[in-house]
Scaffold this active site. Structure first.
Site, PDB file in Angstrom:
ATOM      1  CG  ASP A 231      -4.379  -1.675  -8.574  1.00  0.00           C
ATOM      2  OD1 ASP A 231      -5.235  -1.620  -9.460  1.00  0.00           O
ATOM      3  OD2 ASP A 231      -4.224  -2.671  -7.844  1.00  0.00           O
ATOM      4  CG  ASP A 386     -12.624  -5.428  -5.116  1.00  0.00           C
ATOM      5  OD1 ASP A 386     -11.922  -5.641  -6.116  1.00  0.00           O
ATOM      6  OD2 ASP A 386     -12.975  -4.283  -4.768  1.00  0.00           O
TER       7      ASP A 386
HETATM    8  O1  1PR Z   1     -14.527   0.801  -3.858  1.00  0.00           O
HETATM    9  O2  1PR Z   1     -15.433   2.116  -5.735  1.00  0.00           O
HETATM   10  O3  1PR Z   1     -13.647   3.067  -4.303  1.00  0.00           O
HETATM   11  O4  1PR Z   1     -13.163   1.219  -5.868  1.00  0.00           O
HETATM   12  C1  1PR Z   1     -11.912   0.866  -5.435  1.00  0.00           C
HETATM   13  C2  1PR Z   1     -11.258   0.075  -6.528  1.00  0.00           C
HETATM   14  O5  1PR Z   1      -9.895  -0.117  -6.181  1.00  0.00           O
HETATM   15  C3  1PR Z   1     -11.876  -1.284  -6.724  1.00  0.00           C
HETATM   16  O6  1PR Z   1     -11.991  -1.524  -8.104  1.00  0.00           O
HETATM   17  C4  1PR Z   1     -10.866  -2.263  -6.117  1.00  0.00           C
HETATM   18  O7  1PR Z   1     -10.764  -3.442  -6.891  1.00  0.00           O
HETATM   19  C5  1PR Z   1      -9.579  -1.499  -6.218  1.00  0.00           C
HETATM   20  N1  1PR Z   1      -8.673  -1.744  -5.072  1.00  0.00           N
HETATM   21  C6  1PR Z   1      -8.850  -1.273  -3.822  1.00  0.00           C
HETATM   22  N2  1PR Z   1      -7.811  -1.660  -3.062  1.00  0.00           N
HETATM   23  C7  1PR Z   1      -6.975  -2.357  -3.836  1.00  0.00           C
HETATM   24  C8  1PR Z   1      -5.706  -2.944  -3.421  1.00  0.00           C
HETATM   25  O8  1PR Z   1      -5.030  -3.619  -4.194  1.00  0.00           O
HETATM   26  N3  1PR Z   1      -5.319  -2.715  -2.179  1.00  0.00           N
HETATM   27  N4  1PR Z   1      -6.980  -2.975  -6.170  1.00  0.00           N
HETATM   28  C9  1PR Z   1      -7.518  -2.409  -5.107  1.00  0.00           C
HETATM   29  C10 1PR Z   1      -7.357  -4.141  -6.684  1.00  0.00           C
HETATM   30  C11 1PR Z   1      -7.176  -4.322  -8.921  1.00  0.00           C
HETATM   31  C12 1PR Z   1      -7.140  -5.615  -9.555  1.00  0.00           C
HETATM   32  C13 1PR Z   1      -5.755  -6.053 -10.007  1.00  0.00           C
HETATM   33  C14 1PR Z   1      -5.931  -7.454 -10.497  1.00  0.00           C
HETATM   34  C15 1PR Z   1      -4.805  -7.931 -11.341  1.00  0.00           C
HETATM   35  N5  1PR Z   1      -6.515  -4.382  -7.728  1.00  0.00           N
HETATM   36  O9  1PR Z   1      -7.957  -5.419 -10.703  1.00  0.00           O
HETATM   37  O10 1PR Z   1      -5.334  -5.159 -10.976  1.00  0.00           O
HETATM   38  O11 1PR Z   1      -6.109  -8.283  -9.374  1.00  0.00           O
HETATM   39  O12 1PR Z   1      -3.625  -8.037 -10.619  1.00  0.00           O
HETATM   40  P1  1PR Z   1      -2.520  -9.093 -11.013  1.00  0.00           P
HETATM   41  O13 1PR Z   1      -2.556  -9.243 -12.506  1.00  0.00           O
HETATM   42  O14 1PR Z   1      -1.236  -8.475 -10.586  1.00  0.00           O
HETATM   43  O15 1PR Z   1      -2.846 -10.356 -10.308  1.00  0.00           O
HETATM   44  P2  1PR Z   1     -14.251   1.841  -4.871  1.00  0.00           P
END
Ligand code: 1PR
Length: 530
Positions: A231, A386
Site C-alpha cells: 500500500d 473492500d
Molecule cells: O478505490 O480504485 O482508488 O482503489 C484503492 C485501493 O486502495 C483499493 O484496492 C483498496 O483496497 C486500497 N486501499 C484504500 N485504502 C486503504 C487503506 O488501507 N487505508 N488498502 C487501502 C487496503 C490493501 C489490502 C491489504 C490486505 C493485507 N489494503 O490488500 O494489503 O488487507 O493486509 P495484511 O496482510 O497486513 O492483513 P480505488
C-alpha cells in the site's frame, strides 16, 4: 542486437527490460523490412487474437512474418504470438491467423478450474530444445483463457505441453522458430534463463528433426500463488512510502506509518520468491494518478529488476483535470501498462459500475472494467473488493447474500453479509461482496482481489467464510487477502478454500515471516508452490 516487434499494446516494457538486463540491445521493428532483416526477432503477443492480427495486417507484417518463419530465421513468439501461428482462434471468429499450423485455438473448457489460467505451471518436454535447456523442470508464468490443441501440432513442431484441466500446447519449436504460451519475461530467474538461451543461441542452417522424448504420462500442476502487497501513499513529509493499516487505518499517533520504500521492498519480495507484486495507491480515490508521476516511476523502476507480474491499483477511473482535459479510465490504465504493469486493479469505480448495472440491467460498455477488458483482455483487469461484515440475527433481515458465521457479532448475531465499501473503506454501499464479484465477472473482469476490512492488519488469519462465499460464486481466479499472521494461515486458506492465490502485506513488511518461509511451509503441507 535483438529486434522487438512491439505494436504498442500492453506491457512490452518487461520484455525490453529483460533483454537489457541480459546485456543485449533492443531495436524496434520500424517497418515490414525489419522483420526479414532482423538477426533475432522477439514477438510478444499482447491483447486479443483479433486485435493482434488486425495490427499485423495494418502494419504490413503478416507476409514478412510468414516468410521469416519459412526461411527458418530465429524467431521467439510469446503468449498470443504462439496462438497467431495457428489458422484461427475461437476468441476472434473469422479472423485468420498466420496459418503456419492448422486448427483453431480454443477457450479452456474446464469447469472445475478458473478461467483465465493465471499462475505458475510446469511444462512436459516432448523433445530437447536448446532454449529450454536447464529450465524445463521449473514452473513458468501463464496467463490466458485460450489454448492450442495438441491434436493440431505434429511431432515436427510439438515442444512442450502443460495441464490445466486438459493438456494443451505450451511450446512449439521447429528449427530456429520457437513460441511459448508462458511468459519468460515474467517467469523470474528461470524465465530470464530461457530468454538468455534464446539470445545466446546460434541459429542452425538446417532443420534437424529431434527425437521425441518419452513423456510417460507426466502431468503438470498449477501452483498456488503468494502475492506481496504494497500500500503506497505520500506521507505528511511528502515522501512516497509503503504503509500499512489496521482495518485500513494507516496512522499511529496521527502519523502515517512508514514501512519502507516501494521499489526496494518490491525487489526484496521478488528475491524472496514472491510470485507477484501488487502496488495499491491507497489515496488514488482522491488524487489523480496521471499527476501522480512518482507512482508511474515506482512501476518503471520496479520492472527493471522484478521479473514477476506487477499489478497496480488505486485511482483507475475516468477523470477531468483542472484544465478541463478529460482522461478515460482506459487512458489511465494505458499509462500504467506502458510503465510496466501487467494488471490494473479497480476498487471504488467497480462498485459504481456494478450499481449502474444493477439499476439499468444493461451493460453500458463505458465502465472502466468493460473498456480495459475489451482492449487489454480480461486477465489484465483485477477487482479489488473492500468488504466489511454487517452482522444480523437472521437472513430475513436483509436482501443481501448472507452467511451463517462461526464468529458471531458483538450482540451474538450468528449471520452476516459483506458490505462493499468505496474510498478505502470510508463509505459503505448497498452492495454485497458476492453481488460485486459476480457482476464484475459479467462485465469482463478477470480476477478478484478479495480484501476484508475486519481482518486487515489483524494477523488473525484469512476470513474463510467470505472467501468460500465469493469463490463459489465466480469462475475467475480469486486472491484471498487480509489477516495473514503466520505461514500456517496460508496453508489454512489453501486447504479450507479453493482460492488460487493469497496476498499479505503486514507480516512481510514487518519481517515477521519472509515469503520464502511461507513457501517452505506450503511445500511441507503438500501445497503446490513455485
Ligand atoms: O478505490 O480504485 O482508488 O482503489 C484503492 C485501493 O486502495 C483499493 O484496492 C483498496 O483496497 C486500497 N486501499 C484504500 N485504502 C486503504 C487503506 O488501507 N487505508 N488498502 C487501502 C487496503 C490493501 C489490502 C491489504 C490486505 C493485507 N489494503 O490488500 O494489503 O488487507 O493486509 P495484511 O496482510 O497486513 O492483513 P480505488
Amino acid at each position: 542486437m535483438i529486434t522487438l516487434l512491439d505494436y504498442g499494446a500492453g506491457n512490452v516494457r518487461s520484455v525490453r527490460n529483460a533483454i537489457t538486463r541480459l546485456g543485449h540491445t533492443v531495436r524496434d521493428v520500424q517497418g515490414p523490412e525489419d522483420i526479414l532483416s532482423a538477426e533475432k526477432l522477439i514477438f510478444p503477443g499482447v491483447g486479443s487474437f483479433g486485435s493482434v492480427m488486425q495490427r499485423l495486417h495494418s502494419d504490413g507484417m503478416v507476409e514478412p512474418l510468414i516468410e521469416r518463419i519459412r526461411l527458418n530465421k530465429p524467431f521467439l513468439g510469446i503468449c498470443v504470438a504462439l496462438q497467431t501461428l495457428f489458422a484461427g482462434s475461437e476468441e476472434s471468429p473469422g479472423v485468420a491467423g498466420l496459418s503456419i499450423l492448422p486448427g483453431q485455438v480454443k477457450r479452456f473448457t474446464t469447469r472445475s478450474l478458473s478461467v483465465p489460467q493465471i499462475g505458475w505451471n510446469g511444462i512436459v518436454l516432448h523433445k530437447e530444445s536448446p532454449i529450454l535447456k536447464d529450465y524445463h523442470d521449473e514452473k513458468l508464468y501463464f496467463v490466458h483463457s485460450y489454448r492450442a490443441s495438441i491434436a493440431d501440432v505434429g511431432p515436427d513442431w510439438l515442444l512442450a505441453t502443460t495441464d490445466y484441466g486438459e493438456s494443451f500446447v505450451s511450446g512449439v519449436e521447429k528449427g530456429n522458430v520457437t513460441a511459448f504460451q508462458f511468459h519468460p519475461e515474467k517467469s523470474g530467474e528461470a524465465g530470464l534463463g530461457i530468454l538468455k538461451n534464446y539470445l545466446d543461441s546460434q541459429g542452425r542452417e538446417t532443420i534437424t528433426v529431434r527425437q521425441a522424448l518419452p513423456t510417460q504420462d507426466k502431468k503438470t500442476h498449477i501452483a498456488k500463488r503468494i502475492i506481496a502487497c504494497l500500500d503506497v501513499r505520500t506521507n505528511d513529509q511528502g515522501d512516497l512510502v509503503v504503509t500499512k493499516g489496521d482495518q485500513y487505518d494507516v496512522r499511529t499517533d496521527g502519523e502515517v506509518r512508514n514501512l519502507g520504500k516501494p521499489v526496494e521492498l518490491a525487489r526484496r519480495y521478488y528475491e524472496e520468491g514472491a510470485d507477484e507484486i501488487t502496488f495499491l495507491n491507497i489515496t488514488g480515490f482522491r488524487d489523480f494518478p496521471m499527476q501522480d508521476q512518482p507512482m508511474l516511476e515506482v512501476l518503471q523502476r520496479t520492472s527493471e529488476n522484478v521479473f514477476v507480474p506487477l499489478t497496480i491499483g488505486g485511482g483507475i477511473r475516468e477523470f477531468t483535470d483542472s484544465e478541463g482535459r478529460h482522461y478515460s479510465a482506459l487512458d489511465v490504465a494505458a499509462e500504467y501498462f506502458r510503465s510496466g504493469a501487467d494488471k490494473i486493479s479497480i476498487g471504488s469505480d467497480a462498485v459504481y459500475a456494478v450499481e449502474d448495472y444493477l439499476q439499468t440491467g444493461k451493460k453500458s460498455g463505458k465502465s472502466a472494467i468493460e473498456q480495459i477488458s475489451m482492449v487489454y483482455g480480461a486477465q489484465a483487469v483485477v477487482i479489488s473488493v473492500d468488504p466489511r461484515r454487517v452482522y444480523i440475527h437472521g437472513p430475513e433481515e436483509t436482501t443481501h447474500n448472507t452467511i451463517q458465521t462461526a464468529t458471531p457479532g458483538p450482540h451474538g448475531e450468528n449471520y452476516c453479509w459483506y458490505q462493499c465499501t468505496v474510498k478505502g473503506g470510508r463509505e459503505g454501499r448497498d452492495i454485497d461482496a458476492l453481488q460485486l464479484a459476480q457482476t464484475c465477472e459479467l462485465l469482463g473482469a478477470g480476477e478478484i482481489l478479495l480484501n476484508c476490512i475486519d481482518r486487515d492488519g489483524t494477523n488473525s488469519g484469512f476470513d474463510h467464510e467470505l472467501i468460500r462465499q465469493v469463490r463459489g460464486a465466480v469462475s475467475i481466479p480469486v486472491i484471498a487477502s487480509s489477516g495473514a499472521g503466520s505461514a500456517q494461515h496460508f496453508v489454512d486458506v489453501f486447504k479450507e478454500t479453493d482460492v488460487e492465490a493469497a496476498l499479505a502485506a503486514g507480516i512481510f513488511h514487518r519481517r515477521e515471516v519472509p515469503v520464502s518461509e511461507v513457501k517452505e511451509v506450503m511445500r511441507r503441507n503438500n501445497i503446490e508452490t513455485r
